[in-house]
Design an enzyme around this catalytic site. Structure first.
Site, PDB file in Angstrom:
ATOM      1  N   ASP A 280       0.854  -1.195   0.000  1.00  0.00           N
ATOM      2  CA  ASP A 280       0.000   0.000   0.000  1.00  0.00           C
ATOM      3  C   ASP A 280       0.889   1.245   0.000  1.00  0.00           C
ATOM      4  OD1 ASP A 280      -2.967   0.998   0.645  1.00  0.00           O
ATOM      5  OD2 ASP A 280      -1.572   2.215   1.807  1.00  0.00           O
TER       6      ASP A 280
ATOM      7  N   ASN B 292      -2.559  12.965  -3.309  1.00  0.00           N
ATOM      8  CA  ASN B 292      -3.571  13.394  -4.278  1.00  0.00           C
ATOM      9  C   ASN B 292      -4.150  14.750  -3.908  1.00  0.00           C
ATOM     10  OD1 ASN B 292      -3.444  11.297  -6.099  1.00  0.00           O
ATOM     11  ND2 ASN B 292      -5.035  10.093  -5.128  1.00  0.00           N
TER      12      ASN B 292
ATOM     13  N   HIS C  74      -5.006  14.378  -8.754  1.00  0.00           N
ATOM     14  CA  HIS C  74      -5.148  12.965  -9.107  1.00  0.00           C
ATOM     15  C   HIS C  74      -4.300  12.573 -10.314  1.00  0.00           C
ATOM     16  CE1 HIS C  74      -8.298  11.853  -6.251  1.00  0.00           C
ATOM     17  NE2 HIS C  74      -8.748  13.093  -6.393  1.00  0.00           N
TER      18      HIS C  74
ATOM     19  N   ASP D   6      -1.869   9.464 -10.392  1.00  0.00           N
ATOM     20  CA  ASP D   6      -1.884   8.393 -11.398  1.00  0.00           C
ATOM     21  C   ASP D   6      -0.474   8.103 -11.909  1.00  0.00           C
ATOM     22  OD1 ASP D   6      -4.597   8.286 -11.108  1.00  0.00           O
ATOM     23  OD2 ASP D   6      -5.074   9.330 -12.969  1.00  0.00           O
TER      24      ASP D   6
ATOM     25  N   GLU E   9      -4.633   2.313  -4.434  1.00  0.00           N
ATOM     26  CA  GLU E   9      -3.182   2.421  -4.343  1.00  0.00           C
ATOM     27  C   GLU E   9      -2.554   1.142  -3.794  1.00  0.00           C
ATOM     28  OE1 GLU E   9      -4.761   4.481  -0.551  1.00  0.00           O
ATOM     29  OE2 GLU E   9      -5.403   4.069  -2.597  1.00  0.00           O
TER      30      GLU E   9
END
Length: 365
Positions: free
Chosen positions: A240, A248, A253, A257, A283
Site C-alpha cells: 500500500d 492526491n 489525481h 496516477d 493504491e
C-alpha cells in the site's frame, strides 16, 4: 446511413433455430467483462421488432435503447440516462434495473443491412473510454462475422437439400462448399485471435498495464492449489502506497496516477521471473511469490520497499508499507492467505509505515 433507412429493418435469421451458436453467448459475456458492466445483450431486429438472442444479467428484454443504437453508424454511448433527452423517463431508468450508462454497437452486414445491436448497460453513470468503445465496436464486428457465418451455413444446407436430387448441381455445391470452408477457416482464425486479445484486455489494469484484480484471483487460486498439492512454498505480498490520499490532495489525481504507473514499473522490474504482479485496487498492489518461504518472501518485500524508497519521485518522496504472508497447513482457501497478508500490512502501517511485516512475526510477538 440515416435513420430513415433503418426504420423497418428486415433480417432473415435461419441460424436462430440451429445449433452451434455458443460463440454468440461467449462474445456477449466478453462484452460485459471488457466494459466491467453488469448487463449485456444481443438484440436481433426484424421488421421493427427486437428479438433477444443472448443476455447477461438481464431479467427481460428492452427495445428503445437498441433501436436508438441501430440508427447509428458507430457505437452509441450514453453517460447518464437520467440526463438524456430520449431516455430520462424510460422505465429501465426510473425503475428497475435503474440503468444509467449505455453503449450499443450496431451490427451491420457487408451490404449495409442491420443484423441487430450489441448492448451494454451499467447501473452507474460513467464515461466510456476510447478503449471501451473500440472493444465494443470490435466485438460488434466479430458478432456480425459470426452471424454471417451461421446464416451462410444455413443457406448452404438449404441449397444442398433443395438440389440434392440433381447430381450435377450437387457436385457444384460441394465444390463451392469446399472453397467456402477454407474461407470459414480463415474467418474462424481471425475470430479466435480477436477473442484471445479481448480476453487478455479483460484481465489488464488500464492505468498501470499490470494484471487486474480478476486476473490476480484466478492466478492465486491456481498457485494455491498447486502449492497445497505438491507441498511447495507459496507467499503473498500486499503493498500500500503511504499517505497516497494526502499526495492526491496536494498535487492532484493526475500526479497520483503517474505515481501509480511508475510504482508498477518498479515492481515489475524488481520481481522475479516467476512472480505475478497485479494491481489489487486503488493504491494497493499485490504479488504472488511461488517457491518463496517466509524468509525469502521477506527478502523480496524488502527489495521492493527499498527500490520504491530509492526511486526518483517528483514532488515528494514515495514509500510503501508491505504485508507478507506464507502458506501454512492451517490455510484452507486462498482468501486465508490474503487475510494474513492484509493483517500484516495493517501492522506495517500502524508501526510507522515504510515497513515490511510478515504475518508469522505477528503470531510470535
Amino acid at each position: 446511413m440515416n435513420d430513415a433507412s433503418r426504420t423497418q429493418p428486415i433480417i432473415e435469421c435461419p441460424f436462430l433455430q440451429t445449433e452451434g451458436t455458443d460463440g454468440v453467448d461467449h462474445l456477449v459475456r466478453l462484452a460485459a467483462d471488457v466494459c466491467k458492466a453488469p448487463m449485456a445483450g444481443l438484440a436481433l431486429v426484424e421488421s421493427g421488432r427486437v428479438l433477444w438472442r443472448s443476455g447477461v444479467g438481464m431479467g427481460g428484454g428492452e427495445s428503445a435503447f437498441c433501436l436508438r443504437a441501430l440508427s447509428q453508424d458507430a457505437p452509441l454511448t450514453i453517460g447518464n440516462a437520467c440526463e438524456d433527452a430520449h431516455f430520462h423517463d424510460h422505465p429501465w431508468v426510473v425503475g428497475e434495473p435503474h440503468v444509467r450508462a449505455f453503449i450499443g454497437a450496431p451490427l451491420l452486414a457487408l451490404d449495409g443491412k442491420p443484423h441487430g445491436v450489441l448492448c451494454i448497460w451499467d447501473t452507474h453513470p460513467r464515461s466510456f473510454s476510447e478503449s471501451d468503445i473500440r472493444a465494443v465496436a470490435g466485438l460488434g464486428r466479430a458478432l456480425t462475422a459470426h452471424l454471417d457465418l451461421l446464416s451462410h451455413t444455413a443457406a448452404l444446407e438449404s441449397r444442398l437439400i433443395r438440389y440434392g436430387e440433381d447430381e450435377a448441381l450437387l457436385q457444384d455445391q460441394i465444390n463451392w462448399i469446399n472453397n467456402y470452408g477454407r474461407d470459414l477457416e480463415v474467418r474462424a482464425a481471425r475470430l479466435e485471435a480477436i477473442n484471445a486479445r479481448l480476453e487478455a484486455l479483460a484481465k489488464l489494469d488500464g492505468m498501470t498495464g499490470l494484471k487486474n484484480h480478476r486476473a490476480f484471483q484466478e492466478r492465486l487460486e491456481t498457485e494455491f492449489q498447486r502449492a497445497a498439492r505438491y507441498s511447495m512454498p507459496l507467499s503473498l505480498l500486499l503493498l500500500d502506497v503511504d499517505h497516497f490520499k494526502s499526495f492526491n490532495d496536494s498535487y492532484g489525481h493526475l500526479a497520483g496516477d503517474e505515481v501509480l504507473k511508475a510504482l508498477a514499473q518498479v515492481l515489475q522490474e524488481s520481481a522475479r521471473g516467476l512472480d505475478f504482479v497485479a494491481r489489487y485496487g486503488g493504491e494497493e498492489f499485490v504479488m504472488i511469490l511461488p517457491h518463496a518461504d517466509h524468509l525469502g518472501a521477506i527478502g523480496i518485500g524488502e527489495r521492493m520497499r527499498t527500490g520504491i524508497e530509492a526511486a526518483a519521485w517528483p514532488n515528494r518522496p514515495i514509500t510503501a508499507s508491505i504485508g507478507v504472508a506464507t502458506l501454512t497447513r492451517g490455510m484452507e482457501r486462498p482468501s486465508d492467505l490474503i487475510a494474513q497478508a492484509d493483517r500484516a500490512l495493517y501492522a506495517s502501517k500502524a508501526n510507522g509505515r515504510n515497513l515490511v511485516t510478515h504475518a508469522k512475526n505477528l503470531v510470535e510477538e
